[in-house]
Design an enzyme around this catalytic site. Structure first.
Site, PDB file in Angstrom:
ATOM      1  N   TYR A  55     -11.087  81.414 -94.530  1.00 38.25           N
ATOM      2  CA  TYR A  55     -11.530  82.784 -95.013  1.00 38.25           C
ATOM      3  C   TYR A  55     -12.113  83.631 -93.658  1.00 38.25           C
ATOM      4  O   TYR A  55     -12.026  84.582 -93.617  1.00 38.25           O
ATOM      5  CB  TYR A  55     -12.324  83.202 -96.219  1.00 38.25           C
ATOM      6  CG  TYR A  55     -11.648  82.490 -97.321  1.00 38.25           C
ATOM      7  CD1 TYR A  55     -10.475  82.191 -97.509  1.00 38.25           C
ATOM      8  CD2 TYR A  55     -12.478  82.422 -98.701  1.00 38.25           C
ATOM      9  CE1 TYR A  55      -9.837  81.599 -98.572  1.00 38.25           C
ATOM     10  CE2 TYR A  55     -12.041  82.084 -99.761  1.00 38.25           C
ATOM     11  CZ  TYR A  55     -10.635  81.339 -99.925  1.00 38.25           C
ATOM     12  OH  TYR A  55     -10.230  80.903-101.138  1.00 38.25           O
ATOM     13  N   HIS A 117      -8.739  72.006 -99.414  1.00 41.31           N
ATOM     14  CA  HIS A 117      -8.360  73.344 -99.840  1.00 41.31           C
ATOM     15  C   HIS A 117      -6.787  73.055-100.183  1.00 41.31           C
ATOM     16  O   HIS A 117      -6.309  73.766-101.232  1.00 41.31           O
ATOM     17  CB  HIS A 117      -8.375  74.279 -98.670  1.00 41.31           C
ATOM     18  CG  HIS A 117      -8.281  75.736 -98.916  1.00 41.31           C
ATOM     19  ND1 HIS A 117      -8.852  76.789 -98.279  1.00 41.31           N
ATOM     20  CD2 HIS A 117      -7.747  76.384 -99.772  1.00 41.31           C
ATOM     21  CE1 HIS A 117      -8.648  77.797 -98.745  1.00 41.31           C
ATOM     22  NE2 HIS A 117      -7.829  77.562 -99.773  1.00 41.31           N
ATOM     23  N   THR A 221      -3.804  87.769-108.768  1.00 47.20           N
ATOM     24  CA  THR A 221      -4.201  87.742-107.367  1.00 47.20           C
ATOM     25  C   THR A 221      -4.051  89.350-106.678  1.00 47.20           C
ATOM     26  O   THR A 221      -3.418  89.890-107.113  1.00 47.20           O
ATOM     27  CB  THR A 221      -3.122  86.945-106.447  1.00 47.20           C
ATOM     28  OG1 THR A 221      -1.718  87.614-106.301  1.00 47.20           O
ATOM     29  CG2 THR A 221      -2.741  85.441-107.311  1.00 47.20           C
ATOM     30  N   ARG A 276     -19.122  91.873-116.156  1.00 43.78           N
ATOM     31  CA  ARG A 276     -19.640  91.506-117.303  1.00 43.78           C
ATOM     32  C   ARG A 276     -18.725  91.455-118.340  1.00 43.78           C
ATOM     33  O   ARG A 276     -17.679  92.189-118.568  1.00 43.78           O
ATOM     34  CB  ARG A 276     -20.493  92.849-117.758  1.00 43.78           C
ATOM     35  CG  ARG A 276     -21.713  92.946-116.754  1.00 43.78           C
ATOM     36  CD  ARG A 276     -22.984  93.596-117.080  1.00 43.78           C
ATOM     37  NE  ARG A 276     -23.929  93.798-116.025  1.00 43.78           N
ATOM     38  CZ  ARG A 276     -24.905  92.994-116.002  1.00 43.78           C
ATOM     39  NH1 ARG A 276     -24.956  91.692-116.489  1.00 43.78           N
ATOM     40  NH2 ARG A 276     -25.846  92.995-115.045  1.00 43.78           N
ATOM     41  N   LYS A 278     -18.295  90.836-122.349  1.00 44.83           N
ATOM     42  CA  LYS A 278     -19.257  90.954-123.527  1.00 44.83           C
ATOM     43  C   LYS A 278     -19.289  89.380-124.299  1.00 44.83           C
ATOM     44  O   LYS A 278     -18.356  89.034-124.565  1.00 44.83           O
ATOM     45  CB  LYS A 278     -18.884  91.924-124.349  1.00 44.83           C
ATOM     46  CG  LYS A 278     -18.888  93.354-123.928  1.00 44.83           C
ATOM     47  CD  LYS A 278     -18.591  94.453-124.763  1.00 44.83           C
ATOM     48  CE  LYS A 278     -18.797  95.731-124.019  1.00 44.83           C
ATOM     49  NZ  LYS A 278     -18.358  96.954-125.057  1.00 44.83           N
TER      50      LYS A 278
END
Length: 318
Positions: A55, A117, A221, A276, A278
């Site tokens: 990366y 990888h 993606t 987040r 829930k």
């Protein structure tokens, strides 16, 4: 739910947060952007960061983590960092030096998880994608069991707390699992997994063998040019997902993430808007089945540049 306190146990006794943040940057953005988004992600409650040598962002991600440790926002023991061994370093004698190169960029003493990888070796050298005069990738041949033994030595040396694989099919996993003298099983297999590619059979195989499935591309993606067919359907535009989002008063992305989490999968996310999930929101068994049935074995990251490699993993059923 956020990623602060929700973890699953790996087969070596360590724990991995169920929600991770991906640090690969789209080509149109500067790699330095990785530092900014990593710092924001830490502030948003992420503890699990997924990266890789290829990366080219590990120096920036490491800087962000170190700054957040220095100012008291987090502690090293509260960060779960994943790196990956690139295809040009699958020869066993190159494994440790490649990990040490990542650690030097990160300026960290260890990674929490180190993955192979891809199961496909490329010719070693300075180029991540070595090609011949015709622009064709230069494939190499390596015994994956020998590579795995070198990974085990990295764990024994304390450079990686846990070791695993990525983009392996069942046959390639079995090769490692059946290796004479196996010291450590892979703790996980990180693969593309989403509503259109639900990896049901691979997930069942991994669960049977105590291997966690880690999913990338859960939201379909990022549509990288050269890697993703730009004509492929946009997962978050799926009508069933949209109607279910309305039913639960959630976004389509959160429904897609929740579906994978309820299947026992660790998910990687690259959107800070969805950090987040829930805690009290749970999809019914009936709705889980509806989402399961969306599978169409559609692979966004088809790995076409590797086609023809003897270890190309995506020709097998799973």
């Amino acid at each position: 739910m956020n990623s602060k306190c929700h973890c699953v146990k790996l087969n070596d006794g360590h724990f991995i947060p169920v929600l991770g943040f991906g640090t690969a940057m789209p080509s149109e953005l500067p790699k330095s952007k990785a530092k900014e988004v990593t710092k924001i992600a830490i502030d948003a409650g992420f503890h699990h960061f997924d990266s890789a040598f290829v990366y080219n962002t590990e120096d920036h991600v490491g800087e962000a983590i170190r700054e957040k440790i220095a100012n008291g926002t987090t502690r090293r023991e509260d960060i779960f960092y994943t790196s990956k061994l690139w295809c040009t370093s699958l020869h066993p004698e190159l494994v440790r030096s490649s990990l040490e190169c990542s650690l030097k960029k990160l300026q960290l003493d260890y990674v929490d998880l180190y993955l192979i990888h891809f199961p496909m070796a490329l010719k070693p050298g300075d180029e991540n994608f070595p090609v011949d005069e015709h622009g064709k990738l230069l494939f190499d041949t390596v015994d994956l069991c020998a590579t795995w033994e070198a990974m085990e030595k990295c764990k024994d040396a304390g450079l990686a707390k846990s070791i695993g694989v990525s983009n392996f099919n069942r046959r390639q996993l079995e090769k490692i699992l059946n290796k004479p003298g196996l010291k450590y099983k892979p703790v996980c297999n990180q693969v593309e997994c989403h509503l259109y590619l639900n990896q049901m059979k691979l997930l069942d195989f991994c669960k049977t063998n105590g291997i966690i499935l880690v999913a990338y591309g859960v939201l379909g993606t990022q549509r990288y040019n050269g890697w993703v067919d730009q004509n492929s359907p946009v997962l978050l535009n799926e009508p069933v997902l949209s109607s279910m989002a309305k039913k639960y008063n959630q976004t389509p992305a959160l429904i897609a993430l929740r579906h994978q989490l309820q299947r026992g999968i660790v998910v990687l996310n690259t959107s800070l808007k969805e950090e987040r999930i829930k805690e009290n929101m749970k999809l019914s068994p009936e709705d889980m089945k509806v989402l399961d049935d969306l599978n169409r074995n559609l692979r966004y990251i088809a790995g076409g540049i590797f086609e023809g490699h003897p270890n190309f993993p995506f020709l097998d059923e799973y």
